[in-house]
Write a protein that holds these residues in place. Sequence first.
Motif, PDB file in Angstrom:
ATOM      1  N   ASP A 350       0.677  -1.196  -0.113  1.00 24.26           N
ATOM      2  CA  ASP A 350      -0.208  -0.057  -0.032  1.00 24.26           C
ATOM      3  C   ASP A 350       0.726   1.228  -0.036  1.00 24.26           C
ATOM      4  O   ASP A 350       0.376   2.269  -0.532  1.00 24.26           O
ATOM      5  N   ASN A 373       1.660   8.707   0.966  1.00 19.81           N
ATOM      6  CA  ASN A 373       0.669   7.986   1.660  1.00 19.81           C
ATOM      7  C   ASN A 373       0.639   7.729   3.161  1.00 19.81           C
ATOM      8  O   ASN A 373       1.539   6.905   3.644  1.00 19.81           O
ATOM      9  N   LYS A 375      -0.818   6.093   5.342  1.00 20.79           N
ATOM     10  CA  LYS A 375      -1.118   4.747   5.789  1.00 20.79           C
ATOM     11  C   LYS A 375       0.230   4.186   6.491  1.00 20.79           C
ATOM     12  O   LYS A 375       0.285   3.340   7.322  1.00 20.79           O
ATOM     13  N   GLU A 378       0.340   4.304  10.155  1.00 23.21           N
ATOM     14  CA  GLU A 378      -0.921   3.607  10.430  1.00 23.21           C
ATOM     15  C   GLU A 378      -0.471   2.097  10.669  1.00 23.21           C
ATOM     16  O   GLU A 378      -1.159   1.141  11.431  1.00 23.21           O
ATOM     17  N   ASP A 379       0.613   1.679   9.924  1.00 21.87           N
ATOM     18  CA  ASP A 379       0.845   0.189   9.769  1.00 21.87           C
ATOM     19  C   ASP A 379       1.729  -0.491  10.857  1.00 21.87           C
ATOM     20  O   ASP A 379       2.273   0.586  11.747  1.00 21.87           O
TER      21      ASP A 379
END
Length: 555
Positions: A350, A373, A375, A378-379
């Motif tokens: 991602d 990104n 994300k 948050e990973d």
Amino acid sequence: MSSYRVINLTLKNGVVVVDKLEKLQVNVLENNPVTYIYYNLKKKKVYVGETNGFTRRHNEHLGEPNPKVDYKEYTNCLVIYSNLFDKSSILDLESLLLNYMIAESDVTKFIFANGNNGQTELVYKNKEEILTEVFYKLWDNELHQLGLVHNPNIEELRESLLFKYSPFKQLSPKQKLICDEIEKDVAKKYLVEAPAGSGKSVLFTNLAFSLAEKNLDLRIGLITTGNLTRQFNLIFKSIGLNGRLTVKTGSQLIMDARKNDKKFDIIIVDEAHKLKQHYRKGHPNARRHLNEGDEEITLLEELTEGLVLLYDPYQGIKPQNIRPSEIRNLTKDYKKLLLMQQFRIGGNGDFSGEDFLKGILYGFQLSNNKNFNSKVFEDDYFKIVDTFKEVIDYVDDHSHAYPKTTNRVIAGYCREWTSNTGKKENKGKKVEELPYDWNEDGVQKRWNSTYEDWVKKPNSEKEIGSIHAIQGYDLNYSGVIIGNDITVENGQILAVPENYKDIGGTPLKEEFSLSELTEYILNIYYVLLSRGIDGCAVYFEDKSVEKLFKERVGL
């Protein structure tokens, strides 16, 4: 059942010594794709090759008019073959063998006669099978038994800097393009801009090796930082080029050239963001070659027509380093090349390592580029913890769970190095009696006890690494302490000078600039946060910085 087979040939003056080869073996040597290793254990000489016909290739080696090595000196040749092999897999196995054998060459003392073929990264269908079923087993069995391998621990070797910076590493297409462009005209000046983890040092060793091999009379100067010179020199020694390629710091090379009236055809600078300018507060040894107004880029230009600077504008961490704005001005006529791919931090599909670095730069107000990104934050790769103890525990937990990985706690220079003073006062006493630099949440820690090869020192797992001990190194899991040397005022991150304890890193009082000091400190945190390959936990001492960072990266 083994996924490969070997034939170990005995050689005398280049001739294969056998009473009689079996028909099957003759067929393999004449017709099969193989990877092979010539070796002479007594003379510590090794050559690794690949071919679709060993008999023909062996005769070609013996008939070379001006060989780099006398093939008649080899006493044996191990030929590896398999029904899994094709052209890509034998090339890949050749590369694996060279890179891992280089990684322990400081112990084995082997000298490799291989040239640099500038191989780009190979992608083929059974790549993982070649690695696990052929290379790993070959390394652990035949190579170890024959004395070609000293350390059977592949994971340990993979963490070695000799492995990471091997000149036989397969290059990315972009790395290969940059090498090719520079090789076409070594008399030009190049600024290669490349962020942390993009493969600057691999490019450095590959380019130097390739130029030395293809141009026997080329005078090549090589520069890196003091804590990496030993590693690079070991690499060039292992390929027999230590007579031609010697890596020095910028000051060492400049002073040596002055003393011996030496000029170069090309100078290649790794970590060029650490090149220096005259700075009265700097360490005397680091500025004895610099007069008022001097900086090292101009001094290097006086020694060479060709100059290659491998550079990251966000890794200058001291007032002694030439500032990015000044480097842009000094290199305005240079050919600009970009190397942006991120190799250290993998991502999960991602997001990419590039997303993480862009997010760090944006989160700390070093960049206004929001194109990443979020994300990545948050990973599982990234987490923010609430206490000092939690960041210590994060590293300890991962070290116990993954004992073959390299994991360390690293921090901004926000504590006095009291334990260093204690060393002088407590000379001859046990290390345990030295004072602690960190005493938080019931946990006591000391700063790094050394700069050079700190990560590899046995005691380093118990210490906290500063920027000077970790810059240029990789970790698997990193615990990063963002100290109270930065805070937030009116929505802007600013340095807190009284909490920044690096004596050599603070601007002179008469030239003091809060924005300049802020930039240095934020660059330090960018470097610290870009060390982890597999994971990174962060503890913010100043909660206003944590709040701003979270808002900017979307947490």
